[in-house]
Design a protein around this motif. Sequence first.
Motif, PDB file in Angstrom:
ATOM      1  N   LEU A  26      54.746 -25.509  49.288  1.00 27.69           N
ATOM      2  CA  LEU A  26      53.812 -24.518  49.831  1.00 27.69           C
ATOM      3  C   LEU A  26      53.730 -23.284  48.933  1.00 27.69           C
ATOM      4  CD1 LEU A  26      54.543 -24.672  53.674  1.00 27.69           C
ATOM      5  CD2 LEU A  26      52.646 -25.688  52.423  1.00 27.69           C
ATOM      6  N   VAL A  27      54.846 -22.908  48.347  1.00 31.12           N
ATOM      7  CA  VAL A  27      54.841 -21.760  47.429  1.00 31.12           C
ATOM      8  C   VAL A  27      53.975 -22.066  46.214  1.00 31.12           C
ATOM      9  CG1 VAL A  27      56.299 -20.470  45.812  1.00 31.12           C
ATOM     10  CG2 VAL A  27      57.013 -20.752  48.181  1.00 31.12           C
ATOM     11  N   PHE A  28      54.086 -23.279  45.676  1.00 24.94           N
ATOM     12  CA  PHE A  28      53.271 -23.637  44.513  1.00 24.94           C
ATOM     13  C   PHE A  28      51.784 -23.676  44.861  1.00 24.94           C
ATOM     14  CE2 PHE A  28      57.122 -25.913  42.592  1.00 24.94           C
ATOM     15  CZ  PHE A  28      57.421 -24.818  41.800  1.00 24.94           C
ATOM     16  N   ILE A  29      51.450 -24.181  46.036  1.00 26.39           N
ATOM     17  CA  ILE A  29      50.051 -24.219  46.459  1.00 26.39           C
ATOM     18  C   ILE A  29      49.514 -22.798  46.618  1.00 26.39           C
ATOM     19  CG2 ILE A  29      48.499 -24.869  48.331  1.00 26.39           C
ATOM     20  CD1 ILE A  29      50.309 -27.309  48.806  1.00 26.39           C
ATOM     21  N   GLU A  30      50.292 -21.943  47.248  1.00 26.27           N
ATOM     22  CA  GLU A  30      49.853 -20.556  47.454  1.00 26.27           C
ATOM     23  C   GLU A  30      49.727 -19.816  46.125  1.00 26.27           C
ATOM     24  OE1 GLU A  30      48.366 -17.674  49.803  1.00 26.27           O
ATOM     25  OE2 GLU A  30      49.063 -19.615  50.524  1.00 26.27           O
ATOM     26  N   THR A  31      50.593 -20.129  45.179  1.00 23.84           N
ATOM     27  CA  THR A  31      50.507 -19.509  43.863  1.00 23.84           C
ATOM     28  C   THR A  31      49.207 -19.900  43.172  1.00 23.84           C
ATOM     29  OG1 THR A  31      52.913 -19.566  43.682  1.00 23.84           O
ATOM     30  CG2 THR A  31      51.689 -19.266  41.648  1.00 23.84           C
ATOM     31  N   ALA A  32      48.799 -21.147  43.302  1.00 22.58           N
ATOM     32  CA  ALA A  32      47.535 -21.579  42.701  1.00 22.58           C
ATOM     33  C   ALA A  32      46.353 -20.818  43.319  1.00 22.58           C
ATOM     34  CB  ALA A  32      47.356 -23.083  42.882  1.00 22.58           C
ATOM     35  N   ILE A  33      46.409 -20.577  44.616  1.00 22.73           N
ATOM     36  CA  ILE A  33      45.336 -19.823  45.273  1.00 22.73           C
ATOM     37  C   ILE A  33      45.326 -18.376  44.782  1.00 22.73           C
ATOM     38  CG2 ILE A  33      44.471 -19.004  47.495  1.00 22.73           C
ATOM     39  CD1 ILE A  33      45.752 -21.517  48.728  1.00 22.73           C
ATOM     40  N   ILE A  34      46.483 -17.789  44.613  1.00 20.35           N
ATOM     41  CA  ILE A  34      46.554 -16.412  44.119  1.00 20.35           C
ATOM     42  C   ILE A  34      46.045 -16.328  42.686  1.00 20.35           C
ATOM     43  CG2 ILE A  34      48.155 -14.547  43.518  1.00 20.35           C
ATOM     44  CD1 ILE A  34      49.761 -15.363  46.030  1.00 20.35           C
ATOM     45  N   TYR A  35      46.334 -17.336  41.862  1.00 17.06           N
ATOM     46  CA  TYR A  35      45.798 -17.359  40.500  1.00 17.06           C
ATOM     47  C   TYR A  35      44.276 -17.427  40.524  1.00 17.06           C
ATOM     48  CZ  TYR A  35      50.381 -17.991  38.326  1.00 17.06           C
ATOM     49  OH  TYR A  35      51.655 -17.827  37.886  1.00 17.06           O
ATOM     50  N   ILE A  91      32.156 -18.641  45.490  1.00 17.34           N
ATOM     51  CA  ILE A  91      32.360 -20.091  45.412  1.00 17.34           C
ATOM     52  C   ILE A  91      33.767 -20.414  44.926  1.00 17.34           C
ATOM     53  CG2 ILE A  91      31.618 -22.166  44.164  1.00 17.34           C
ATOM     54  CD1 ILE A  91      28.759 -21.065  44.324  1.00 17.34           C
ATOM     55  N   ALA A  92      34.237 -19.683  43.911  1.00 20.25           N
ATOM     56  CA  ALA A  92      35.572 -19.963  43.365  1.00 20.25           C
ATOM     57  C   ALA A  92      36.667 -19.723  44.397  1.00 20.25           C
ATOM     58  CB  ALA A  92      35.817 -19.106  42.124  1.00 20.25           C
ATOM     59  N   VAL A  93      36.605 -18.594  45.090  1.00 19.57           N
ATOM     60  CA  VAL A  93      37.621 -18.307  46.102  1.00 19.57           C
ATOM     61  C   VAL A  93      37.509 -19.287  47.263  1.00 19.57           C
ATOM     62  CG1 VAL A  93      38.354 -16.603  47.809  1.00 19.57           C
ATOM     63  CG2 VAL A  93      37.933 -15.905  45.488  1.00 19.57           C
ATOM     64  N   GLY A  94      36.289 -19.642  47.631  1.00 19.19           N
ATOM     65  CA  GLY A  94      36.103 -20.602  48.718  1.00 19.19           C
ATOM     66  C   GLY A  94      36.687 -21.963  48.399  1.00 19.19           C
ATOM     67  N   ILE A  95      36.435 -22.454  47.199  1.00 18.31           N
ATOM     68  CA  ILE A  95      36.980 -23.755  46.808  1.00 18.31           C
ATOM     69  C   ILE A  95      38.498 -23.693  46.726  1.00 18.31           C
ATOM     70  CG2 ILE A  95      37.121 -25.394  44.892  1.00 18.31           C
ATOM     71  CD1 ILE A  95      34.149 -24.873  44.415  1.00 18.31           C
ATOM     72  N   ALA A  96      39.030 -22.620  46.155  1.00 15.63           N
ATOM     73  CA  ALA A  96      40.483 -22.497  46.040  1.00 15.63           C
ATOM     74  C   ALA A  96      41.145 -22.420  47.414  1.00 15.63           C
ATOM     75  CB  ALA A  96      40.846 -21.266  45.214  1.00 15.63           C
ATOM     76  N   ALA A  97      40.563 -21.633  48.302  1.00 16.71           N
ATOM     77  CA  ALA A  97      41.140 -21.501  49.640  1.00 16.71           C
ATOM     78  C   ALA A  97      41.023 -22.807  50.424  1.00 16.71           C
ATOM     79  CB  ALA A  97      40.456 -20.372  50.395  1.00 16.71           C
ATOM     80  N   ALA A  98      39.886 -23.486  50.312  1.00 19.12           N
ATOM     81  CA  ALA A  98      39.715 -24.750  51.032  1.00 19.12           C
ATOM     82  C   ALA A  98      40.673 -25.811  50.496  1.00 19.12           C
ATOM     83  CB  ALA A  98      38.272 -25.232  50.911  1.00 19.12           C
ATOM     84  N   GLY A  99      40.797 -25.887  49.185  1.00 19.37           N
ATOM     85  CA  GLY A  99      41.730 -26.854  48.601  1.00 19.37           C
ATOM     86  C   GLY A  99      43.173 -26.554  48.978  1.00 19.37           C
ATOM     87  N   GLY A 100      43.521 -25.279  48.952  1.00 20.52           N
ATOM     88  CA  GLY A 100      44.873 -24.892  49.342  1.00 20.52           C
ATOM     89  C   GLY A 100      45.163 -25.178  50.805  1.00 20.52           C
ATOM     90  N   GLY A 139      47.953 -28.265  54.781  1.00 22.13           N
ATOM     91  CA  GLY A 139      47.905 -29.050  56.011  1.00 22.13           C
ATOM     92  C   GLY A 139      48.490 -30.437  55.824  1.00 22.13           C
ATOM     93  N   LEU A 140      48.137 -31.078  54.728  1.00 24.31           N
ATOM     94  CA  LEU A 140      48.682 -32.413  54.465  1.00 24.31           C
ATOM     95  C   LEU A 140      50.190 -32.362  54.231  1.00 24.31           C
ATOM     96  CD1 LEU A 140      45.921 -33.932  52.161  1.00 24.31           C
ATOM     97  CD2 LEU A 140      46.467 -34.570  54.508  1.00 24.31           C
ATOM     98  N   ALA A 141      50.644 -31.369  53.490  1.00 20.99           N
ATOM     99  CA  ALA A 141      52.078 -31.257  53.222  1.00 20.99           C
ATOM    100  C   ALA A 141      52.861 -31.010  54.511  1.00 20.99           C
ATOM    101  CB  ALA A 141      52.329 -30.128  52.226  1.00 20.99           C
ATOM    102  N   THR A 142      52.343 -30.147  55.358  1.00 21.98           N
ATOM    103  CA  THR A 142      53.018 -29.867  56.623  1.00 21.98           C
ATOM    104  C   THR A 142      53.026 -31.094  57.523  1.00 21.98           C
ATOM    105  OG1 THR A 142      52.276 -27.581  56.457  1.00 21.98           O
ATOM    106  CG2 THR A 142      53.053 -28.300  58.596  1.00 21.98           C
ATOM    107  N   ALA A 143      51.918 -31.808  57.569  1.00 24.09           N
ATOM    108  CA  ALA A 143      51.850 -33.010  58.404  1.00 24.09           C
ATOM    109  C   ALA A 143      52.834 -34.074  57.926  1.00 24.09           C
ATOM    110  CB  ALA A 143      50.432 -33.564  58.402  1.00 24.09           C
ATOM    111  N   LYS A 144      52.880 -34.280  56.631  1.00 23.01           N
ATOM    112  CA  LYS A 144      53.782 -35.307  56.097  1.00 23.01           C
ATOM    113  C   LYS A 144      55.245 -34.904  56.251  1.00 23.01           C
ATOM    114  CE  LYS A 144      50.629 -38.126  54.807  1.00 23.01           C
ATOM    115  NZ  LYS A 144      50.473 -39.448  55.385  1.00 23.01           N
TER     116      LYS A 144
END
Length: 120
Positions: free
Chosen positions: A99-108, A57-66, A71-76
């Motif tokens: 994107l680096v900060f978002i990916e870092t949160a997922i890795i954490y 559940i934790a990895v799923g939520i983190a990956a989905a949120g990331g 996607g929103l950042a790239t679109a904007k």
Amino acid sequence: MNKLLKKILVLAGVMMLALSLAAPAFAADAPDTTEPAAQSDTQEGSTIGLKAIAAGIAVGIAAAGGAVGMGLATAKSTESIARQPEAEGKVRTTLMLGLVFIETAIIYALLVVILIIFVL
């Protein structure tokens, strides 16, 4: 309103899929009360199952949120570059940093899940 309903239905479907995939973790044997050692083994087995569910559940939520955030950042950023092509360099730099900060949160989140599995 129709888009919101679609999003809610998709989210509900994803949650149902995640819960149905976690069902084998609940399929443990019935504890044998004749041996005290067997009871501690089943308790250990149930905690392993709960750790697996929590990790999934934790990895799923983190990956989905990331993924949603990326996607929103790239679109904007694409929209911003389309509106002001002369600011492409600054927008791209800011996008990459975000994107680096978002990916870092997922890795954490992944590191926390690894700690849950192996340490707790």
